[in-house]
Write a protein that holds these residues in place. Structure first.
Motif, PDB file in Angstrom:
ATOM      1  N   ILE A 161      45.723  28.321 -31.909  1.00  0.00           N
ATOM      2  CA  ILE A 161      46.177  28.693 -33.240  1.00  0.00           C
ATOM      3  C   ILE A 161      46.851  30.066 -33.137  1.00  0.00           C
ATOM      4  O   ILE A 161      46.197  31.071 -32.854  1.00  0.00           O
ATOM      5  N   ASN A 162      48.161  30.069 -33.309  1.00  0.00           N
ATOM      6  CA  ASN A 162      48.930  31.301 -33.179  1.00  0.00           C
ATOM      7  C   ASN A 162      49.414  31.785 -34.534  1.00  0.00           C
ATOM      8  O   ASN A 162      49.753  30.980 -35.396  1.00  0.00           O
ATOM      9  N   ALA A 163      49.474  33.110 -34.680  1.00  0.00           N
ATOM     10  CA  ALA A 163      50.035  33.687 -35.899  1.00  0.00           C
ATOM     11  C   ALA A 163      51.547  33.687 -35.758  1.00  0.00           C
ATOM     12  O   ALA A 163      52.163  34.670 -35.367  1.00  0.00           O
ATOM     13  N   GLU A 164      52.146  32.532 -36.013  1.00  0.00           N
ATOM     14  CA  GLU A 164      53.590  32.402 -35.950  1.00  0.00           C
ATOM     15  C   GLU A 164      54.029  31.300 -36.896  1.00  0.00           C
ATOM     16  O   GLU A 164      53.249  30.427 -37.250  1.00  0.00           O
ATOM     17  N   LYS A 174      51.156  33.430 -41.351  1.00  0.00           N
ATOM     18  CA  LYS A 174      51.566  32.055 -41.116  1.00  0.00           C
ATOM     19  C   LYS A 174      50.973  31.618 -39.786  1.00  0.00           C
ATOM     20  O   LYS A 174      50.850  32.417 -38.870  1.00  0.00           O
ATOM     21  N   THR A 175      50.586  30.359 -39.677  1.00  0.00           N
ATOM     22  CA  THR A 175      50.064  29.876 -38.403  1.00  0.00           C
ATOM     23  C   THR A 175      50.758  28.585 -38.003  1.00  0.00           C
ATOM     24  O   THR A 175      51.440  27.951 -38.807  1.00  0.00           O
ATOM     25  N   ASN A 176      50.562  28.203 -36.737  1.00  0.00           N
ATOM     26  CA  ASN A 176      51.184  26.980 -36.234  1.00  0.00           C
ATOM     27  C   ASN A 176      50.318  25.744 -36.473  1.00  0.00           C
ATOM     28  O   ASN A 176      50.531  24.718 -35.840  1.00  0.00           O
ATOM     29  N   ILE A 177      49.340  25.832 -37.373  1.00  0.00           N
ATOM     30  CA  ILE A 177      48.493  24.663 -37.651  1.00  0.00           C
ATOM     31  C   ILE A 177      49.331  23.429 -38.049  1.00  0.00           C
ATOM     32  O   ILE A 177      49.079  22.334 -37.529  1.00  0.00           O
TER      33      ILE A 177
END
Lengths: 502, 164
Positions: A340-343, A417-420
């Motif tokens: 899970i990245n903050a992007e 924002k995350t890449n979920i």
């Protein structure tokens, strides 16, 4: 035998290591930068010491300060985690010189595997197959590399000698574009590792990225804990890993595993390490590199083997034999990890920073979340964008995918924002479900927009949701303007309002 | 209040009657819409079906993240929309301001003032969270004023350069 461990890292991995130490009964020492004063690893550790300002080079990369803190706090061991100082042989050597146990391999093994050229030469000598490329890597100039390139053949890869994590890596299709790509690869390698050296490697097309977890003790035992499938990558950054790989059968697993063990023995390896292979369409495999540290994705191996890798690391570092022989290592079920990245997946995966205002972590059967963040924590631009790892286990691969889908839908993170959504779309992709993918899948054959179009459409519900949210906001602002029913007179109210806004 | 909301090219006419009733495309519905703990996380029960979404105000659309998918929704007051249609719609802005999408460090600026650029051309490289990010031109144009230099740290939303 050591009793107090300093964790020279931050984020989820520092928390992971503290947990293992706690369970064994070892005392823990955290180090932190000014940006991480209220980070979870600082809150969980028994002791915590400030390193310096937020940028890594002033904090988590300050080997001298870290060793100083270890000495002053009485820590007699250091766990480096991954990244930062984990693969710096000078740091491992400095620990040894100070009488502090470095929980990891010997400096000589880090040096041998850290230089990709030396690593290739070493494993070739041990009879391990490698991807064709520039063999005698040293300080090769651009002219040397341009001369050798046609012999290797295109497409090929430029890779940083000191590299890792895809930094300083460029794909070259023709000789014409090579000079410019060499320049940008060197620039990126220089800024990431302080070393602009690069080498060339043939690009294996349609390949999968398969890695083997190995573990070695000081008594001559080297054991592998099976493979991890890491082909789902974007810009050479892993996004999702699973174990076991759909591409391996027992026979291939056994063959690759014994080659991995051989590669580790070639450098007299100690502690946990990972051997990365490329597996081509015809099931030929080639040694890629060895990561001489604990790996981000180690939990999926823990889920399918039941082995606590960090505890084994500590055990081996204390001079004891591994708790497992090769025949004791049994695989059960299937595990998947989503990073899970903050992007922002809808904006070219741009990093996203800010304060996490709300977070609801998935739980329930077969779900594990390793994270270092919580509501109120600030995601800064100084460090890696990975803020959590969501790991699930299922009896079969299909069960694991269904469980991951469920867990991703439960996961709420607000503030960054995350890449979920990317992972959710991936879980619904037929190619992924079929296990039919290689290292190019994400970049070349997977589009978030296209994949989304084929999924269930909730456009109407979304319209209602947006309208009600907008309406609520309009109502709120209207209440501030239309103050007819307030008890004080309008003039008094305006006076107060103006004073408030002065 | 009556709204016209556009999602993925489809228009929905939604009238909000009171706290619990809306008319969606002529059909009256019972809705229960609450914000969870003051967060932009909203729970909605409509005809017994439960939905949860993260809803954030963007420009100009509202971003609705629902069941793993992002729905940008343009919410317009019906009257406002009629007025806008009458005036012939908004005029395209002449100048584009490239702003930093996140805080970071300018690694290199690859263009100079008055240079002609094409859509997709890399204008500069911004390093943040250990990654080098290429910021590209959203359309063809000529580079106007460049407000930053390589090596400078920038804040989020700081203007970097303009295109005209």
């Amino acid at each position: 035998m050591f009793t107090k461990v300093l964790i020279a890292n931050r984020g989820e991995i520092a928390v992971r290591i503290i947990r293992a130490c706690r369970e064994i009964g070892l005392e823990t020492v955290a180090v932190y930068s000014e940006a991480d004063r209220s980070a979870l690893h600082v809150r969980y550790a028994d002791e915590a010491y400030l390193l310096g300002p937020a940028p890594s080079r002033d904090s988590y990369l300050r080997a001298d300060k870290i060793i100083d803190i270890a000495r002053k706090s009485g820590a007699d061991a250091v766990h480096p985690g991954y990244g930062f100082l984990a693969e710096r042989e000078d740091f491992a050597a400095a620990c040894e010189d100070t009488g502090i146990t470095f929980i990891g391999p010997k400096p000589s093994a880090i040096a041998a595997m850290g230089d990709k050229g030396v690593a290739r030469a070493t494993v070739v000598k041990a009879g391990v197959p490698v991807v064709p490329g520039t063999e005698d890597v040293g300080n090769m100039t651009d002219d040397d590399l341009l001369a050798v390139a046609p012999q290797i053949g295109f497409p090929l890869l430029i890779k940083a000698t000191a590299g890792g994590g895809g930094k300083g890596m460029r794909e070259v299709k023709t000789i014409e574009e090579m000079p410019n790509l060499l320049k940008s690869a060197r620039r990126e390698a220089e800024s990431a590792f302080g070393d602009g050296n690069v080498y060339l490697e043939k690009l294996v097309t349609g390949a999968r990225h398969i890695e083997f977890q190995i573990m070695a003790d000081g008594k001559g035992n080297v054991v592998h804990f099976g493979e991890r499938e890491c082909s789902l990558q974007r810009r050479h950054q892993k996004l999702l890993e699973e174990a076991p790989s759909a591409a391996l059968d027992d026979d291939l697993r056994q063959r690759m595993g014994s080659v991995a063990v051989k590669a580790a023995q070639a450098v007299d390896y100690l502690n946990a390490g990972t051997i990365e292979f490329l597996l081509d369409k015809d099931k030929n495999f080639f040694f890629l590199e060895m990561n001489t540290r604990l790996q981000v994705e180690h939990p999926i191996t823990e889920m399918v083997t039941g082995i606590d890798i960090v505890k084994e690391q500590i055990r081996v570092a204390r001079g004891r034999a591994l708790s497992y022989k090769q025949e004791d290592v049994k695989f059960n079920g299937h595990a998947i990890e989503c990073r899970i990245n903050a992007e922002d997946p809808y904006n070219n995966f741009m990093p996203s920073t800010g304060r996490i205002t709300h977070s609801l972590i998935p739980t329930g059967p077969g779900v594990r979340v390793d994270t270092g963040v919580y509501p109120g924590f600030e995601i800064t631009p100084f460090y890696d964008p990975m803020i959590a790892k969501l790991i699930v286990w299922g009896e079969t691969r299909a069960q694991a995918i269904l469980r991951m889908r469920r867990a991703l839908e439960e996961y709420r993170i607000v503030g960054v924002k995350t890449n979920i959504p990317f992972h959710q779309t991936m879980m619904d992709s037929h190619r992924f479900m079929g296990g039919q993918y290689d290292t190019r899948f994400v970049e070349e054959r997977f589009s978030l927009e296209e994949a989304e179009e084929s999924r269930a459409d909730f456009g109407e519900i979304a319209a209602v949701l947006a309208t009600l949210a907008a309406h609520k906001q309009t109502e709120r602002s209207a209440q501030i303007v239309q103050r007819n029913e307030r008890d004080a007179s309008n003039w008094k109210w305006v006076g107060r309002w103006e004073r408030m806004h002065r | 209040m009556k709204y016209i909301t556009t999602v993925e090219g489809k228009e929905y006419t939604i009238e909000v009657l009171d706290d619990h009733h809306i008319i969606l495309n002529g059909k009256t519905m019972l809705v229960d819409f609450v914000s969870v703990d003051g967060q932009p996380v909203f729970s909605m029960i409509v005809d017994g079906k439960s939905y949860e979404a993260i809803i954030q105000e963007g420009e100009p659309e509202w971003d609705v993240l629902l069941r793993g998918r992002l729905y940008p929704a343009l919410v317009e007051d019906e009257r406002e929309k009629r007025l806008k249609t009458a005036s012939g719609g908004a005029v395209e802005g002449g100048e584009y301001q490239l702003k930093a999408p996140m805080p970071g460090l300018i690694v290199t600026v690859l263009v100079t003032e008055e240079q002609e650029v094409t859509k997709g051309q890399v204008l500069l490289i911004l390093e943040s969270m250990k990654m080098q990010n290429e910021l590209k031109a959203p359309r063809d144009g000529i580079v106007g004023r460049i407000r930053i230099k390589a090596g400078e740290s920038v804040e989020q939303k700081q203007p970097l350069l303009s295109l005209h």
